[in-house]
Design a protein around this motif. Structure first.
Motif, PDB file in Angstrom:
ATOM      1  N   HIS A  81       0.818  -1.227   0.000  1.00 29.15           N
ATOM      2  CA  HIS A  81       0.000   0.000   0.000  1.00 29.15           C
ATOM      3  C   HIS A  81       0.848   1.273   0.000  1.00 29.15           C
ATOM      4  CE1 HIS A  81       0.961  -0.363   4.264  1.00 29.15           C
ATOM      5  NE2 HIS A  81       0.622   0.907   4.392  1.00 29.15           N
ATOM      6  N   LEU A  82       2.116   1.151   0.323  1.00 32.30           N
ATOM      7  CA  LEU A  82       3.007   2.307   0.364  1.00 32.30           C
ATOM      8  C   LEU A  82       3.617   2.625  -0.996  1.00 32.30           C
ATOM      9  CD1 LEU A  82       4.928   1.349   3.636  1.00 32.30           C
ATOM     10  CD2 LEU A  82       3.049   2.997   3.414  1.00 32.30           C
ATOM     11  N   LEU A  83       3.446   1.731  -1.949  1.00 29.05           N
ATOM     12  CA  LEU A  83       4.163   1.833  -3.217  1.00 29.05           C
ATOM     13  C   LEU A  83       3.276   2.214  -4.388  1.00 29.05           C
ATOM     14  CD1 LEU A  83       6.351  -1.363  -3.006  1.00 29.05           C
ATOM     15  CD2 LEU A  83       6.981   0.961  -2.366  1.00 29.05           C
ATOM     16  N   ILE A  84       3.930   2.814  -5.371  1.00 26.53           N
ATOM     17  CA  ILE A  84       3.328   3.033  -6.681  1.00 26.53           C
ATOM     18  C   ILE A  84       3.688   1.795  -7.498  1.00 26.53           C
ATOM     19  CG2 ILE A  84       3.393   4.426  -8.773  1.00 26.53           C
ATOM     20  CD1 ILE A  84       4.325   6.776  -6.986  1.00 26.53           C
ATOM     21  N   GLY A  85       2.723   1.003  -7.883  1.00 20.76           N
ATOM     22  CA  GLY A  85       2.997  -0.212  -8.651  1.00 20.76           C
ATOM     23  C   GLY A  85       3.578  -1.308  -7.784  1.00 20.76           C
ATOM     24  N   ASP A  86       4.288  -2.226  -8.427  1.00 19.44           N
ATOM     25  CA  ASP A  86       4.865  -3.390  -7.753  1.00 19.44           C
ATOM     26  C   ASP A  86       6.364  -3.222  -7.567  1.00 19.44           C
ATOM     27  OD1 ASP A  86       2.390  -4.770  -7.715  1.00 19.44           O
ATOM     28  OD2 ASP A  86       2.722  -5.469  -9.767  1.00 19.44           O
ATOM     29  N   PHE A  87       6.920  -4.063  -6.688  1.00 24.61           N
ATOM     30  CA  PHE A  87       8.368  -4.141  -6.545  1.00 24.61           C
ATOM     31  C   PHE A  87       8.982  -4.673  -7.835  1.00 24.61           C
ATOM     32  CE2 PHE A  87       7.292  -4.907  -1.987  1.00 24.61           C
ATOM     33  CZ  PHE A  87       8.005  -3.852  -1.456  1.00 24.61           C
ATOM     34  N   VAL A  88      10.199  -4.244  -8.132  1.00 21.02           N
ATOM     35  CA  VAL A  88      11.019  -4.844  -9.169  1.00 21.02           C
ATOM     36  C   VAL A  88      12.087  -5.644  -8.442  1.00 21.02           C
ATOM     37  CG1 VAL A  88      12.630  -4.413 -11.065  1.00 21.02           C
ATOM     38  CG2 VAL A  88      10.596  -2.973 -10.788  1.00 21.02           C
ATOM     39  N   VAL A  89      12.212  -6.921  -8.763  1.00 15.59           N
ATOM     40  CA  VAL A  89      13.165  -7.803  -8.096  1.00 15.59           C
ATOM     41  C   VAL A  89      14.167  -8.314  -9.122  1.00 15.59           C
ATOM     42  CG1 VAL A  89      13.459  -9.925  -6.748  1.00 15.59           C
ATOM     43  CG2 VAL A  89      11.410  -8.530  -6.430  1.00 15.59           C
ATOM     44  N   LYS A  90      15.450  -8.173  -8.805  1.00 18.95           N
ATOM     45  CA  LYS A  90      16.525  -8.647  -9.682  1.00 18.95           C
ATOM     46  C   LYS A  90      17.523  -9.446  -8.858  1.00 18.95           C
ATOM     47  CE  LYS A  90      15.241  -6.427 -13.406  1.00 18.95           C
ATOM     48  NZ  LYS A  90      14.831  -7.109 -14.616  1.00 18.95           N
ATOM     49  N   LEU A  91      18.067 -10.510  -9.452  1.00 12.80           N
ATOM     50  CA  LEU A  91      19.107 -11.310  -8.813  1.00 12.80           C
ATOM     51  C   LEU A  91      20.421 -11.074  -9.549  1.00 12.80           C
ATOM     52  CD1 LEU A  91      17.319 -14.748  -8.365  1.00 12.80           C
ATOM     53  CD2 LEU A  91      17.324 -12.779  -6.829  1.00 12.80           C
ATOM     54  N   PHE A  92      21.506 -11.020  -8.793  1.00 10.22           N
ATOM     55  CA  PHE A  92      22.835 -10.785  -9.354  1.00 10.22           C
ATOM     56  C   PHE A  92      23.818 -11.789  -8.781  1.00 10.22           C
ATOM     57  CE2 PHE A  92      20.591  -6.794  -9.350  1.00 10.22           C
ATOM     58  CZ  PHE A  92      20.867  -6.253 -10.589  1.00 10.22           C
ATOM     59  N   ARG A  93      24.682 -12.290  -9.627  1.00 10.47           N
ATOM     60  CA  ARG A  93      25.748 -13.196  -9.178  1.00 10.47           C
ATOM     61  C   ARG A  93      27.003 -12.378  -8.936  1.00 10.47           C
ATOM     62  NH1 ARG A  93      27.244 -17.501 -13.426  1.00 10.47           N
ATOM     63  NH2 ARG A  93      28.000 -15.597 -14.370  1.00 10.47           N
ATOM     64  N   ASP A  94      27.655 -12.610  -7.824  1.00  8.02           N
ATOM     65  CA  ASP A  94      28.888 -11.905  -7.457  1.00  8.02           C
ATOM     66  C   ASP A  94      30.063 -12.660  -8.057  1.00  8.02           C
ATOM     67  OD1 ASP A  94      31.051 -10.651  -6.334  1.00  8.02           O
ATOM     68  OD2 ASP A  94      30.330 -10.801  -4.276  1.00  8.02           O
ATOM     69  N   LEU A  95      30.616 -12.148  -9.143  1.00 12.08           N
ATOM     70  CA  LEU A  95      31.710 -12.814  -9.832  1.00 12.08           C
ATOM     71  C   LEU A  95      33.045 -12.680  -9.088  1.00 12.08           C
ATOM     72  CD1 LEU A  95      30.858 -11.923 -13.543  1.00 12.08           C
ATOM     73  CD2 LEU A  95      30.352 -14.026 -12.271  1.00 12.08           C
ATOM     74  N   SER A  96      33.125 -11.789  -8.138  1.00  7.47           N
ATOM     75  CA  SER A  96      34.382 -11.625  -7.401  1.00  7.47           C
ATOM     76  C   SER A  96      34.554 -12.689  -6.316  1.00  7.47           C
ATOM     77  CB  SER A  96      34.454 -10.235  -6.786  1.00  7.47           C
ATOM     78  OG  SER A  96      33.470 -10.082  -5.782  1.00  7.47           O
ATOM     79  N   HIS A  97      33.512 -13.486  -6.049  1.00  6.42           N
ATOM     80  CA  HIS A  97      33.570 -14.524  -5.012  1.00  6.42           C
ATOM     81  C   HIS A  97      33.394 -15.924  -5.612  1.00  6.42           C
ATOM     82  CE1 HIS A  97      32.941 -11.181  -2.251  1.00  6.42           C
ATOM     83  NE2 HIS A  97      33.477 -11.967  -1.364  1.00  6.42           N
ATOM     84  N   GLN A  98      34.080 -16.203  -6.697  1.00  6.03           N
ATOM     85  CA  GLN A  98      33.946 -17.529  -7.328  1.00  6.03           C
ATOM     86  C   GLN A  98      35.010 -18.455  -6.842  1.00  6.03           C
ATOM     87  OE1 GLN A  98      33.617 -17.280 -11.556  1.00  6.03           O
ATOM     88  NE2 GLN A  98      31.607 -16.373 -11.448  1.00  6.03           N
TER      89      GLN A  98
END
Length: 98
Positions: A81-98
């Motif tokens: 109820h606090l937001l305009i529209g929906d959340f945008v959710v993105k996942l990222f892989r950390d390539l520096s910790h392979q």
């Protein structure tokens, strides 16, 4: 390691503060008990209404598990109820910790 970024835009500056209060008092304590949780940051746009939650997870499976969890669905229900529209959710892989 994986990062999960959730971005939302609040209706007003007051609602950004309410969103931040809910995040700090309800979401962060729950996150600390989630399997694979490593860290979290909550940031707001300078002089704006955008908010970003950045969580870091030990594995992709941990990250996706939380994204599909009851805890996350409850957070969305408490804050939608606090937001305009929906959340945008993105996942990222950390390539520096392979």
């Amino acid at each position: 390691m994986y990062a999960r970024m959730v971005i939302g835009e609040a209706n007003s500056e007051e609602q950004v503060h309410e969103f931040a209060r809910i995040y700090a008092s309800e979401v962060l304590p729950e996150l600390k008990h989630e399997p694979g949780f490593a860290s979290a940051r909550f940031m707001v746009e300078e002089d704006g209404r955008m908010a970003v939650s950045l969580t870091v997870w030990n594995s992709r499976a941990d990250c996706v598990r939380y994204n599909c969890s009851r805890s996350y669905r409850q957070f969305v229900a408490r804050t939608q109820h606090l937001l305009i529209g929906d959340f945008v959710v993105k996942l990222f892989r950390d390539l520096s910790h392979q």
